[in-house]
Design a protein around this motif. Sequence first.
Motif, PDB file in Angstrom:
ATOM      1  N   ALA A 114       0.831  -1.209   0.000  1.00 17.78           N
ATOM      2  CA  ALA A 114       0.000   0.000   0.000  1.00 17.78           C
ATOM      3  C   ALA A 114       0.862   1.255   0.000  1.00 17.78           C
ATOM      4  N   GLY A 115       1.928   1.233   0.809  1.00 21.89           N
ATOM      5  CA  GLY A 115       2.813   2.387   0.879  1.00 21.89           C
ATOM      6  C   GLY A 115       3.522   2.659  -0.431  1.00 21.89           C
ATOM      7  N   LEU A 116       3.900   1.591  -1.141  1.00 21.90           N
ATOM      8  CA  LEU A 116       4.534   1.769  -2.443  1.00 21.90           C
ATOM      9  C   LEU A 116       3.640   2.584  -3.366  1.00 21.90           C
ATOM     10  N   GLN A 117       2.344   2.242  -3.362  1.00 24.23           N
ATOM     11  CA  GLN A 117       1.432   2.876  -4.305  1.00 24.23           C
ATOM     12  C   GLN A 117       0.986   4.264  -3.850  1.00 24.23           C
ATOM     13  N   ASP A 118       0.510   4.377  -2.593  1.00 21.62           N
ATOM     14  CA  ASP A 118      -0.107   5.659  -2.202  1.00 21.62           C
ATOM     15  C   ASP A 118       0.839   6.601  -1.467  1.00 21.62           C
ATOM     16  N   LEU A 119       2.103   6.242  -1.373  1.00 19.79           N
ATOM     17  CA  LEU A 119       3.110   7.168  -0.855  1.00 19.79           C
ATOM     18  C   LEU A 119       4.161   7.445  -1.931  1.00 19.79           C
ATOM     19  N   HIS A 120       4.930   6.443  -2.266  1.00 21.97           N
ATOM     20  CA  HIS A 120       6.107   6.641  -3.099  1.00 21.97           C
ATOM     21  C   HIS A 120       5.777   6.838  -4.580  1.00 21.97           C
ATOM     22  N   TYR A 121       5.021   5.924  -5.163  1.00 22.20           N
ATOM     23  CA  TYR A 121       4.697   6.085  -6.575  1.00 22.20           C
ATOM     24  C   TYR A 121       3.750   7.256  -6.802  1.00 22.20           C
ATOM     25  N   PHE A 281       6.786   9.843   0.810  1.00 24.12           N
ATOM     26  CA  PHE A 281       6.940  10.957  -0.120  1.00 24.12           C
ATOM     27  C   PHE A 281       6.078  12.098   0.413  1.00 24.12           C
ATOM     28  N   PHE A 282       6.706  13.207   0.796  1.00 25.93           N
ATOM     29  CA  PHE A 282       5.986  14.225   1.559  1.00 25.93           C
ATOM     30  C   PHE A 282       5.803  15.566   0.862  1.00 25.93           C
ATOM     31  N   GLY A 283       6.654  15.921  -0.082  1.00 27.63           N
ATOM     32  CA  GLY A 283       6.548  17.258  -0.645  1.00 27.63           C
ATOM     33  C   GLY A 283       7.054  17.363  -2.065  1.00 27.63           C
ATOM     34  N   ILE A 284       6.499  18.333  -2.804  1.00 34.09           N
ATOM     35  CA  ILE A 284       6.904  18.585  -4.186  1.00 34.09           C
ATOM     36  C   ILE A 284       6.943  20.094  -4.404  1.00 34.09           C
ATOM     37  N   GLN A 285       7.960  20.554  -5.091  1.00 38.91           N
ATOM     38  CA  GLN A 285       8.056  21.967  -5.451  1.00 38.91           C
ATOM     39  C   GLN A 285       7.053  22.235  -6.568  1.00 38.91           C
ATOM     40  N   SER A 286       5.949  22.855  -6.217  1.00 39.09           N
ATOM     41  CA  SER A 286       4.857  23.045  -7.180  1.00 39.09           C
ATOM     42  C   SER A 286       5.023  24.294  -8.026  1.00 39.09           C
ATOM     43  N   ASP A 287       5.894  25.198  -7.620  1.00 37.57           N
ATOM     44  CA  ASP A 287       6.157  26.439  -8.348  1.00 37.57           C
ATOM     45  C   ASP A 287       7.672  26.604  -8.408  1.00 37.57           C
ATOM     46  N   LEU A 288       8.245  26.517  -9.595  1.00 34.38           N
ATOM     47  CA  LEU A 288       9.699  26.520  -9.714  1.00 34.38           C
ATOM     48  C   LEU A 288      10.318  27.864  -9.358  1.00 34.38           C
ATOM     49  N   ILE A 297      -0.951  16.060   0.970  1.00 35.63           N
ATOM     50  CA  ILE A 297      -1.834  15.810   2.113  1.00 35.63           C
ATOM     51  C   ILE A 297      -2.916  14.770   1.872  1.00 35.63           C
ATOM     52  N   ASP A 298      -2.974  14.181   0.656  1.00 33.09           N
ATOM     53  CA  ASP A 298      -3.990  13.141   0.436  1.00 33.09           C
ATOM     54  C   ASP A 298      -3.347  11.796   0.100  1.00 33.09           C
ATOM     55  N   TYR A 299      -2.080  11.634   0.469  1.00 31.83           N
ATOM     56  CA  TYR A 299      -1.411  10.343   0.341  1.00 31.83           C
ATOM     57  C   TYR A 299      -1.731   9.510   1.590  1.00 31.83           C
ATOM     58  N   GLY A 300      -1.035   8.394   1.750  1.00 33.42           N
ATOM     59  CA  GLY A 300      -1.262   7.545   2.914  1.00 33.42           C
ATOM     60  C   GLY A 300      -0.447   7.971   4.108  1.00 33.42           C
ATOM     61  N   VAL A 301      -0.469   9.273   4.436  1.00 33.53           N
ATOM     62  CA  VAL A 301       0.292   9.766   5.581  1.00 33.53           C
ATOM     63  C   VAL A 301      -0.491  10.860   6.292  1.00 33.53           C
ATOM     64  N   TYR A 302      -0.565  10.729   7.609  1.00 34.32           N
ATOM     65  CA  TYR A 302      -1.201  11.745   8.459  1.00 34.32           C
ATOM     66  C   TYR A 302      -0.089  12.477   9.195  1.00 34.32           C
TER      67      TYR A 302
END
Length: 504
Positions: A114-121, A281-288, A297-302
């Motif tokens: 589950a973590g592979l799919q809804d966190l990392h991938y 996987f917690f963050g992505i630079q959405s604006d370069l 915030i909607d992955y498998g992590v609280y």
Amino acid sequence: MGLTKIASLFFLSRQKELDKYNNEAEALQQKVLQHLMKRGAETEYGRNHLFSTIHSYDDFAKQVPLNTYEELKGDIDRMRHGEKNILWPGQVKWYAKSSGTTNDKSKFIPVSAAGLQDLHYAGGVDSVALYLKNNPKSQMFSGKGLILGGSHSPNYNVSDSLVGDLSAILIENINPLVNLIRVPKKSTALLSDFEVKRDRIARETLNKNITNLSGVPSWMLSVLTRVMELSGKVHLEEVWPNIEVFFHGGVAFTPYRPQYQELITSDRMHYMETYNASEGFFGIQSDLSDPAMMLMIDYGVYYEFIPMDEFGNEHPTVVPLTGVKTGVNYAMVISTTCGLWRYILGDTVRFTQTNPYKFIITGRTKHFINAFGEELVVDNAEQGLAYACKTTGAEVNEYTAAPVFMDGNAKCQHQWLIEFSRLPQDMDEFVNALDSKLQNINSDYEAKRYKDITLQRLEVVVARKGLFNDWLKKNGKLGGQHKVPRLSNDRKIIDELLEMNNEK
């Protein structure tokens, strides 16, 4: 219609979903918590902590204790031996090997299916989705992506169970379709000898149409250097004319940016930071144009957060995402679909905005210098070095810093061991620039430096070329996601490096 345009259609629905981050953060996180409690109730840990009776965040915070790796280690070891339904339902067969704790050389982080799919991938997909949204003229799918990975090895004697770098786990389990647009071949990507792997990757990719890169900046730079050696070219776009983006993470990019900008001079090149740790996987630079990353915030992590001025207290304040304030340094706490429950991650972050929640990584709970009350964190160090390099024309490849302790009445200082790819024009000016910038951005450091009463001006020791890689190799950490701690509150690491630096 080009291949990238066709592929972009696949990401449209997800791009629209990410718009919910602007005003639905609380609802999205509550949904994640409910899912975690439902699945976690099927486990031994969930039964012991009455997950089935948890209906709110307050219930969760009261019934589930904060955990470090040490608290969960016994359960994780049972899982590694094949026991099921301990921290996550079913049997977890993959374990990401991460940097160690006080008592152990390595940590073994469970990576469930589950973590592979809804966190990392999920993070990988969203990185591309956000990049394409910001760059509608992209042609990244017209060629291949160079994805740099680590290696793995058997886990005890459990059938089909492996431990290794997270990147190796991701490559091993990746959708076969992705392999059509990824290089190098899997057997090369998973080699354990980085020096052999580096050469093979360079040779396999030299004549390919590479449009995008993914990996840790330090290790990727080493591979690209080998590509340039083999090609005899000056700039990377001479080898790969369609190169356009580097998805990077693992270490701060600031020290490496000048080297990449010298290597890749194309004005079409982009750099996109991601926060993809072994734990999730917690963050992505959405604006370069904004160095802050968007919290996913909607992955498998609280998520929960501890203000750093209370970190280490017996009963620190802990707040959910909606309780954070901008400008405050927090230790991150996570609960995930890999079975980590209220797990103190070890990273520190500072939010720059809400709606959507965006943050920068400021360091590690254990990677700082606070020997004399100066509270120097990695973010301070990165800013200081960037300023000193800009001022003096220097380029930093690797560094570490630690306090110099003297007797009770003597003055003390910080000692920096720096491997330069380009030496400063004036070393004294570099030291002054670094020291003054640290004072400018850190009031505690400034107070301790006041009139040299507590801290003297910092010292910089120049490291020989390749020192940090030699240290990593000596400690069995060359390649993969390993890195030298930037700041330490003791002298163990820097003394080992200094001894190696002085060897002939």
